[in-house]
Motif scaffolding. Structure first.
Motif, PDB file in Angstrom:
ATOM      1  N   CYS A  17      22.201   4.357 -16.528  1.00 41.51           N
ATOM      2  CA  CYS A  17      23.388   3.626 -16.336  1.00 41.51           C
ATOM      3  C   CYS A  17      24.399   4.196 -17.605  1.00 41.51           C
ATOM      4  N   ASN A  67      22.485   0.800 -19.922  1.00 39.71           N
ATOM      5  CA  ASN A  67      21.229   1.283 -19.605  1.00 39.71           C
ATOM      6  C   ASN A  67      20.099   0.214 -19.753  1.00 39.71           C
ATOM      7  N   TYR A  69      19.947  -2.951 -20.176  1.00 35.71           N
ATOM      8  CA  TYR A  69      20.101  -4.329 -19.078  1.00 35.71           C
ATOM      9  C   TYR A  69      19.807  -3.698 -17.791  1.00 35.71           C
ATOM     10  N   TRP A  70      20.294  -2.612 -17.405  1.00 37.39           N
ATOM     11  CA  TRP A  70      19.948  -2.241 -16.009  1.00 37.39           C
ATOM     12  C   TRP A  70      18.416  -1.774 -15.902  1.00 37.39           C
ATOM     13  N   ARG A  74      16.618  -4.069 -13.008  1.00 39.99           N
ATOM     14  CA  ARG A  74      16.928  -3.321 -11.692  1.00 39.99           C
ATOM     15  C   ARG A  74      16.035  -3.920 -10.590  1.00 39.99           C
ATOM     16  N   VAL A  78      19.720  -6.134  -9.861  1.00 41.15           N
ATOM     17  CA  VAL A  78      21.008  -5.875 -10.934  1.00 41.15           C
ATOM     18  C   VAL A  78      21.336  -4.155 -10.484  1.00 41.15           C
ATOM     19  N   THR A  79      22.632  -4.182 -10.456  1.00 42.11           N
ATOM     20  CA  THR A  79      23.265  -2.805 -10.285  1.00 42.11           C
ATOM     21  C   THR A  79      23.934  -2.358 -11.403  1.00 42.11           C
ATOM     22  N   CYS A  80      24.003  -0.990 -11.473  1.00 42.98           N
ATOM     23  CA  CYS A  80      24.626  -0.410 -12.559  1.00 42.98           C
ATOM     24  C   CYS A  80      26.174  -0.347 -12.172  1.00 42.98           C
TER      25      CYS A  80
END
Length: 122
Positions: A17, A67, A69-70, A74, A78-80
């Motif tokens: 991400c 990146n 966090y995602w 994910r 969660v989205t990027c």
């Protein structure tokens, strides 16, 4: 990658991400602030560093935090995106689709000949 292999590639960690190119620094800073606050890393020191970071330093820091966090969330949905300033980047360009396709009947083609179909493996 092809859409058929996208899920496999994501499962294998082949995506990162990252910040989309050409984003305004204030937008990147806001996305970075969100990622930092969501992970509980915010302190008065990080707030100060966030205000002072610019250019490549800001982008690299955002890429790392986005990146992280995602990748960690994910599977929770969660989205990027980070307000539209981030995207998934396919980072493993050395592999091919042939590296993971199995001989499973599930992936066998269905051949249709004049209205008749069969699950025969070609």
């Amino acid at each position: 990658p092809k859409i058929a292999s996208a899920c496999h590639a994501e499962d294998e960690g082949d995506f990162s991400c990252v910040v989309k190119s050409g984003q305004k620094e204030e937008s990147v800073r806001n996305g970075l602030r969100y990622a930092i606050y969501q992970t509980g890393k915010n302190t008065s020191e990080t707030d100060q560093q966030l205000e002072e970071a610019t250019g490549d330093e800001l982008i690299e820091w955002a890429n790392e935090e986005f990146n992280a966090y995602w990748s960690s969330h994910r599977l929770d949905g969660v989205t990027c995106d980070f307000g539209g300033i981030a995207t998934l980047d396919f980072k493993n360009r050395t592999g091919s689709d042939d590296d993971w396709v199995t001989d499973d009947d599930e992936y066998s083609p269905i051949i249709v000949v004049q209205g008749y179909s069969t699950g025969m493996v070609v």
